[in-house]
Design an enzyme around this catalytic site. Structure first.
Site, PDB file in Angstrom:
ATOM      1  N   ASP A   1     115.190  -5.955  26.454  1.00 26.99           N
ATOM      2  CA  ASP A   1     115.177  -7.007  27.459  1.00 26.99           C
ATOM      3  C   ASP A   1     115.827  -7.305  26.346  1.00 26.99           C
ATOM      4  O   ASP A   1     115.155  -7.383  25.105  1.00 26.99           O
ATOM      5  CB  ASP A   1     113.436  -7.286  27.146  1.00 26.99           C
ATOM      6  CG  ASP A   1     113.678  -9.345  26.966  1.00 26.99           C
ATOM      7  OD1 ASP A   1     114.557  -9.595  27.344  1.00 26.99           O
ATOM      8  OD2 ASP A   1     112.452  -9.586  27.363  1.00 26.99           O
TER       9      ASP A   1
ATOM     10  N   ASP B   1     109.595 -17.759  34.745  1.00 24.50           N
ATOM     11  CA  ASP B   1     109.778 -17.530  33.584  1.00 24.50           C
ATOM     12  C   ASP B   1     110.029 -18.476  32.622  1.00 24.50           C
ATOM     13  O   ASP B   1     110.774 -18.613  32.307  1.00 24.50           O
ATOM     14  CB  ASP B   1     111.232 -16.047  33.479  1.00 24.50           C
ATOM     15  CG  ASP B   1     111.379 -15.510  32.148  1.00 24.50           C
ATOM     16  OD1 ASP B   1     110.390 -15.984  31.211  1.00 24.50           O
ATOM     17  OD2 ASP B   1     112.760 -15.144  31.481  1.00 24.50           O
TER      18      ASP B   1
ATOM     19  N   LYS C   1     122.201 -15.780  21.893  1.00 19.28           N
ATOM     20  CA  LYS C   1     121.856 -15.246  23.731  1.00 19.28           C
ATOM     21  C   LYS C   1     123.127 -16.899  23.978  1.00 19.28           C
ATOM     22  O   LYS C   1     123.220 -16.294  25.372  1.00 19.28           O
ATOM     23  CB  LYS C   1     121.022 -14.667  24.194  1.00 19.28           C
ATOM     24  CG  LYS C   1     120.652 -14.823  25.516  1.00 19.28           C
ATOM     25  CD  LYS C   1     119.315 -13.781  25.497  1.00 19.28           C
ATOM     26  CE  LYS C   1     119.556 -13.742  27.684  1.00 19.28           C
ATOM     27  NZ  LYS C   1     117.534 -13.504  27.751  1.00 19.28           N
TER      28      LYS C   1
ATOM     29  N   GLU D   1     116.358 -10.347  34.237  1.00 16.82           N
ATOM     30  CA  GLU D   1     115.326  -9.455  33.736  1.00 16.82           C
ATOM     31  C   GLU D   1     113.922 -10.188  35.669  1.00 16.82           C
ATOM     32  O   GLU D   1     113.717  -9.624  34.947  1.00 16.82           O
ATOM     33  CB  GLU D   1     115.425 -11.029  33.413  1.00 16.82           C
ATOM     34  CG  GLU D   1     115.863 -10.417  31.980  1.00 16.82           C
ATOM     35  CD  GLU D   1     116.116 -11.799  30.799  1.00 16.82           C
ATOM     36  OE1 GLU D   1     115.670 -12.955  30.972  1.00 16.82           O
ATOM     37  OE2 GLU D   1     116.966 -12.218  30.228  1.00 16.82           O
TER      38      GLU D   1
END
Ligand code: AMP
Length: 615
Positions: A23, A210, A86, A186
């Site tokens: 992850d 999330d 990211k 994800e």
């Protein structure tokens, strides 16, 4: 179709290799594997902790540290400490312009559509290189903890990541020495961790909510025949637990009439840390009471909930919008999965469960759930789960040649068949009327190392300035393994189509050799690719700057033209140096020098056009 695993050390084919699930997060990253008992588990290397902060710090001597060690430098050495990379992965400067101030390190503004770069000292890094440093750290920790080489991985990305962001993630893996078997969404990984989607008979619609430290997203997925389809995503890339911490800090500031705390960086930092501690405590208790440097820091859960209610409401609105986009209502959702540390806040759980009208899945640690699911996906791909039918996949990547002889992957290897994918391209020269399209198969970065499948010309593109034509190239791979390549120029509708069978005449041994070569050459290939990309970008820059001077010389002084030409000449001289940092440095210098001219020319041209006109 062929599925092989290779032991890099010996070159032999091996069945029982550990494939990890990674992850790669905005704030924290994790690596997980399936333990000998058959359960997914996050790797904790020698007590360093399960979470590896996604932070990279460059020491003055050029050495690099990653994770907790790097995090300490966020405050003391912000220019050389890279966080949230990211957010930059696979993005152009144009994409991130609106939140460039968020970064405390230098993100290069080269005023173009090309991918962003970060300057640290006098070196230029792509987000791919920086992400690869995080992945390398995870790989090393896994190897150290498991006492075995780790060469293959599944890496997760947000469902909303586009093609370019996914490709950048693959490249980062490759650069870290990992064979990236698959990029998995994800929310898909989180569902797998809860066992949702493992039974091929199951048909379900699920919502994955999330909420992390700095980002929020919700995805609506449909699972059918073991395939996860993303129906809709929504969210806010600048909403998360950090906002909850800030709300508490503001509350304490107000309560204590702290007027000049803003100028005291260390007090601010101490309050922020205390606020996070309070928030976490309030997930299980009703009152928090402590102090920071004699400042009372108390808050009740009720007060906390009233402070964050608007933010939580915003996430519920995003859930509503996602459902609307998917053409569904809350009652259509069969399962709700919670991901991200901030879903531990009881109000968040309560509101989400209330909105969807059902209990949420929250038993698995929300920080780990994505990595655990990635490990399960890796196990499935390794063929270790006999109960799960492996669908047909493409054994090698399919793509086309782009500038500099580079391979641009359109359908990555291990994609399920049938599949389709496409990308848009444009011309690089003014007035270009033909575009040669060469189709290749393989994993190497340079097309000359791959297998050529087809070549054709898209003819009759109307003459336009470079960059204006829009050529869509679509790959369609059907269940029989026939690949249809279609190229269409959108402004004129000019179209051309060819068909090939990529696996024709390809033996398993050849596939194995191509995969093996790609892994052994991965590092050199990526380094080579980066040099070619820098050169191509430099050539484009020279071309654009020269055209600009030709057309707009009248708006510039003689000195400005001479200086510009000098910068162009400097850049030209380093194009073939093979030194990407040097090329980027010269591109940057030319850019910095000419940027004000572009603005001035624009203003003057507008002024000229307006002359004599009344509004
Ligand atoms: P992630 O980005 O998923 O690692 O989430 C990190 C966020 O979760 C941070 O804002 C943390 O403060 C928050 N968090 C961690 N533990 C808790 C907790 N027990 N209660 C509320 N928030 C938490």
């Amino acid at each position: 179709m062929a599925k092989v695993s290779i032991n890099i050390a010996t070159g032999s084919i091996q069945k029982e290799e550990i494939i990890v699930g990674i992850d790669l997060g905005t704030t924290n990253s994790l690596v997980a594997f399936i333990n000998p008992e058959g359960n997914p588990q996050v790797i904790n290397d020698a007590g360093k902790g399960l979470l590896v902060p996604s932070v990279v710090h460059f020491n003055p001597d050029g050495s690099v540290v990653v994770g907790n060690e790097a995090k300490q430098f966020l405050i003391s050495d912000p220019q050389n400490t890279i966080f949230s990379v990211k957010r930059l992965l696979g993005r152009s400067y144009h994409d991130i312009e609106n939140y460039k101030d968020f970064f405390s390190y230098k993100v290069i503004d080269d005023n173009s559509e090309s991918l962003v770069k970060i300057k640290v000292g006098d070196k230029f890094f792509t987000p791919i290189e920086l992400s690869s440093l995080i992945l390398k750290e995870l790989k090393e920790r896994a190897e150290h903890a498991l006492k075995t080489p780790v060469n293959r991985a599944v890496i997760t990305v947000p469902a909303y990541f586009n093609d370019s962001q996914r490709q950048a993630t693959r490249d980062a893996g490759k650069l870290a020495g990992l064979d990236v078997l698959r990029i998995v969404n994800e929310p898909t990984a989180a569902s797998l961790a809860y066992g949702i989607g493992l039974n091929p008979e199951e048909e379900k619609t699920i919502a994955v909510y999330d909420l992390g430290g700095g980002t929020f997203d919700v995805s609506i997925l449909k699972i059918q025949n073991g395939i996860f389809e993303v129906l809709a995503t929504n969210g806010n890339t600048f909403l998360g637990g950090d906002d909850f911490d800030r709300a508490i800090v503001n509350y304490w500031v107000e309560q204590n009439n702290l007027t000049d705390h803003a100028s005291d960086a260390s007090l601010q930092q101490a309050l922020r840390l205390k606020a996070e501690e309070a928030k976490k405590a309030l997930s299980t208790q009703n009152l928090y009471n402590d102090q920071v440097a004699d400042i009372p820091c108390a808050i009740t859960r009720q007060m906390f909930e009233s402070l964050i209610a608007p933010k939580v409401e915003e996430t519920i609105l995003a859930c509503k919008n996602a459902l609307t986009d998917a053409g569904l209502s809350p009652a259509d959702i069969d399962e709700v999965v919670m991901v991200g540390g901030s879903t531990r806040t009881p109000l968040v759980k309560h509101k989400v469960s209330e909105f969807f009208g059902k209990a949420v899945h929250d038993k698995i640690n929300p920080d780990e759930v994505v990595a655990l699911g990635a490990a399960i996906q890796a196990d499935i791909l390794a063929g270790n789960r006999k109960d799960i039918l492996l669908l047909d996949v493409t054994p090698l990547s399919l793509g086309i040649e782009t500038m500099g002889g580079l391979m641009d992957v359109i359908i990555p290897r291990n994609s399920k068949v049938p599949t389709k994918a496409g990308r848009q391209y444009t011309t690089s020269v003014d007035g270009q009327v033909n575009m040669k399209i060469s189709v290749f198969q393989g994993e190497r970065d340079l097309v000359k190392e791959n297998r050529k499948l087809a070549e054709f010309d898209l003819k009759g593109i109307p003459a336009m300035p470079a960059g204006l034509p829009k050529v869509d190239i679509n790959f369609l791979l059907n269940a029989d393994g026939i690949l249809t390549i279609q190229a269409i120029e959108l402004r004129s509708g000019v179209k051309q189509e060819v068909e090939v069978k990529p696996t024709y005449g390809l033996t398993d041994q050849e596939v194995e050799k191509m995969l093996f070569d790609s892994i052994t050459h991965a590092k050199d290939d990526v380094a080579h690719r980066m040099i070619i990309e820098a050169r191509t970008e430099g050539e484009q820059m020279v071309y654009t700057a020269e055209r600009f001077l030709e057309k707009n010389g009248a708006y510039l002084s003689v000195q400005e033209i001479a200086d510009s030409q000098k910068f162009i000449q400097d850049l030209k001289e380093v194009l073939n140096s093979g030194d990407k940092d040097l090329i980027h440095k010269k591109i940057d210098e030319l850019n910095e020098f000419t940027r004000p001219f572009a603005e001035r020319v624009m203003d003057q041209a507008i002024a000229q056009a307006m002359k004599g006109k009344t509004i």
